[in-house]
Design a protein around this motif. Structure first.
Motif, PDB file in Angstrom:
ATOM      1  N   THR A  91      -3.842  14.635   4.678  1.00 51.66           N
ATOM      2  CA  THR A  91      -4.394  13.707   5.667  1.00 51.66           C
ATOM      3  C   THR A  91      -3.543  12.456   5.864  1.00 51.66           C
ATOM      4  OG1 THR A  91      -5.780  12.624   4.013  1.00 51.66           O
ATOM      5  CG2 THR A  91      -6.751  14.482   5.230  1.00 51.66           C
ATOM      6  N   LYS A  92      -2.629  12.189   4.937  1.00 50.56           N
ATOM      7  CA  LYS A  92      -1.835  10.963   5.034  1.00 50.56           C
ATOM      8  C   LYS A  92      -0.341  11.237   5.181  1.00 50.56           C
ATOM      9  CE  LYS A  92      -2.992   7.334   2.928  1.00 50.56           C
ATOM     10  NZ  LYS A  92      -3.170   6.292   1.927  1.00 50.56           N
ATOM     11  N   ILE A  93       0.019  12.422   5.661  1.00 54.61           N
ATOM     12  CA  ILE A  93       1.437  12.789   5.777  1.00 54.61           C
ATOM     13  C   ILE A  93       2.218  11.752   6.575  1.00 54.61           C
ATOM     14  CG2 ILE A  93       3.053  14.463   6.789  1.00 54.61           C
ATOM     15  CD1 ILE A  93       1.818  15.414   4.177  1.00 54.61           C
ATOM     16  N   ASP A  94       1.681  11.301   7.701  1.00 51.93           N
ATOM     17  CA  ASP A  94       2.407  10.326   8.518  1.00 51.93           C
ATOM     18  C   ASP A  94       2.621   9.017   7.766  1.00 51.93           C
ATOM     19  OD1 ASP A  94       2.617  12.127  10.618  1.00 51.93           O
ATOM     20  OD2 ASP A  94       0.867  11.332  11.683  1.00 51.93           O
TER      21      ASP A  94
ATOM     22  N   THR B  73       0.810  -1.217   0.000  1.00 52.39           N
ATOM     23  CA  THR B  73       0.000   0.000   0.000  1.00 52.39           C
ATOM     24  C   THR B  73       0.844   1.267   0.000  1.00 52.39           C
ATOM     25  OG1 THR B  73      -0.159  -0.093   2.410  1.00 52.39           O
ATOM     26  CG2 THR B  73      -1.935  -1.130   1.155  1.00 52.39           C
ATOM     27  N   ALA B  74       2.099   1.164  -0.387  1.00 50.37           N
ATOM     28  CA  ALA B  74       2.978   2.333  -0.354  1.00 50.37           C
ATOM     29  C   ALA B  74       2.440   3.469  -1.212  1.00 50.37           C
ATOM     30  CB  ALA B  74       4.375   1.951  -0.834  1.00 50.37           C
ATOM     31  N   PHE B  75       2.425   4.642  -0.640  1.00 47.63           N
ATOM     32  CA  PHE B  75       1.996   5.865  -1.307  1.00 47.63           C
ATOM     33  C   PHE B  75       0.589   5.744  -1.881  1.00 47.63           C
ATOM     34  CE2 PHE B  75       6.510   6.448  -0.889  1.00 47.63           C
ATOM     35  CZ  PHE B  75       6.558   7.750  -0.418  1.00 47.63           C
ATOM     36  N   GLU B  76      -0.224   4.964  -1.201  1.00 49.61           N
ATOM     37  CA  GLU B  76      -1.621   4.826  -1.611  1.00 49.61           C
ATOM     38  C   GLU B  76      -2.287   6.205  -1.603  1.00 49.61           C
ATOM     39  OE1 GLU B  76      -4.728   2.604   0.832  1.00 49.61           O
ATOM     40  OE2 GLU B  76      -3.995   1.122  -0.618  1.00 49.61           O
ATOM     41  N   GLY B  77      -3.003   6.513  -2.642  1.00 54.23           N
ATOM     42  CA  GLY B  77      -3.670   7.803  -2.752  1.00 54.23           C
ATOM     43  C   GLY B  77      -2.826   8.874  -3.402  1.00 54.23           C
ATOM     44  N   TRP B  78      -1.543   8.605  -3.603  1.00 56.76           N
ATOM     45  CA  TRP B  78      -0.662   9.565  -4.265  1.00 56.76           C
ATOM     46  C   TRP B  78      -0.713   9.347  -5.772  1.00 56.76           C
ATOM     47  CZ3 TRP B  78       3.554   8.661  -7.477  1.00 56.76           C
ATOM     48  CH2 TRP B  78       4.282   9.798  -7.844  1.00 56.76           C
ATOM     49  N   SER B  79      -0.604  10.419  -6.517  1.00 54.99           N
ATOM     50  CA  SER B  79      -0.533  10.345  -7.973  1.00 54.99           C
ATOM     51  C   SER B  79       0.467  11.373  -8.458  1.00 54.99           C
ATOM     52  CB  SER B  79      -1.900  10.629  -8.591  1.00 54.99           C
ATOM     53  OG  SER B  79      -1.780  10.782  -9.990  1.00 54.99           O
ATOM     54  N   ILE B  80       1.141  11.042  -9.529  1.00 53.93           N
ATOM     55  CA  ILE B  80       2.059  12.010 -10.135  1.00 53.93           C
ATOM     56  C   ILE B  80       1.302  13.260 -10.556  1.00 53.93           C
ATOM     57  CG2 ILE B  80       1.882  11.015 -12.449  1.00 53.93           C
ATOM     58  CD1 ILE B  80       4.906  11.662 -12.730  1.00 53.93           C
ATOM     59  N   LYS B  81       0.018  13.126 -10.820  1.00 54.16           N
ATOM     60  CA  LYS B  81      -0.810  14.270 -11.219  1.00 54.16           C
ATOM     61  C   LYS B  81      -1.035  15.244 -10.059  1.00 54.16           C
ATOM     62  CE  LYS B  81      -3.062  11.622 -14.794  1.00 54.16           C
ATOM     63  NZ  LYS B  81      -4.269  10.945 -15.232  1.00 54.16           N
ATOM     64  N   ASP B  82      -0.715  14.816  -8.823  1.00 59.89           N
ATOM     65  CA  ASP B  82      -0.869  15.709  -7.671  1.00 59.89           C
ATOM     66  C   ASP B  82      -0.009  16.951  -7.791  1.00 59.89           C
ATOM     67  OD1 ASP B  82      -2.714  14.040  -6.464  1.00 59.89           O
ATOM     68  OD2 ASP B  82      -1.224  13.047  -5.199  1.00 59.89           O
ATOM     69  N   ARG B  83       0.997  16.909  -8.621  1.00 51.68           N
ATOM     70  CA  ARG B  83       1.860  18.083  -8.777  1.00 51.68           C
ATOM     71  C   ARG B  83       1.096  19.263  -9.351  1.00 51.68           C
ATOM     72  NH1 ARG B  83       3.265  14.568 -13.050  1.00 51.68           N
ATOM     73  NH2 ARG B  83       3.379  15.563 -15.096  1.00 51.68           N
ATOM     74  N   TYR B  84      -0.076  19.007  -9.918  1.00 54.66           N
ATOM     75  CA  TYR B  84      -0.900  20.080 -10.484  1.00 54.66           C
ATOM     76  C   TYR B  84      -2.002  20.533  -9.537  1.00 54.66           C
ATOM     77  CZ  TYR B  84       1.353  18.458 -14.751  1.00 54.66           C
ATOM     78  OH  TYR B  84       2.279  18.089 -15.688  1.00 54.66           O
TER      79      TYR B  84
END
Length: 144
Positions: free
Chosen positions: A119-122, A100-111
């Motif tokens: 909410t998932k910083i930790d 589940t590493a970096f679940e919810g993260w997307s490269i598109k988040d840079r935009y």
């Protein structure tokens, strides 16, 4: 030619620096790129891919951490980079990344404005530490 080992260390370190200065969304972005480069550095060390004429990794290792390659006749079961790396691991020396590493993260988040990452910083900080340990363990001379 890409240097995934150097890039992994740089992105993980820069993510830590940004986290220490309360720049959370950018820290997450760099940690995720660091995880991606870690997987590619380890896969390259394990001879899981080569580089094509344009300097891009072969065998679907050119993708980003959250991407799923398009289905092809050669690849009827597409995998994201983490799954692809984990599937390539065999034997007692295999290094597995967390499912589940970096679940919810997307490269598109840079935009985006970054609020979706707050909410998932930790979790992301923990993921980054896992990949740093994975990289450090595997890159020791007696490692893989």
């Amino acid at each position: 030619m890409p240097d995934f080992l150097a890039a992994a260390r740089r992105h993980l370190d820069d993510g830590d620096f940004l986290h220490q200065h309360s720049r959370m969304p950018n820290a997450v972005q760099l940690w995720a790129y660091g995880a991606e480069c870690t997987l590619k550095a380890l896969a390259f060390k394990q001879h899981r891919f080569t580089f094509d004429a344009n300097g891009r990794p072969t065998n679907n290792f050119a993708q980003h951490l959250n991407e799923i390659p398009k289905e092809t006749k050669r690849n009827p079961n597409p995998l994201d980079l983490l799954s692809l790396y984990n599937a390539a691991q065999t034997g007692t020396n295999g290094l597995m990344g967390p499912q589940t590493a970096f679940e919810g993260w997307s490269i598109k988040d840079r935009y985006e404005d970054g609020s979706q990452l707050q909410t998932k910083i930790d979790d992301y900080k923990s993921d980054a530490a896992f990949f740093r340990n994975m990289l450090n363990s595997a890159m020791l001379p007696e490692g893989l």
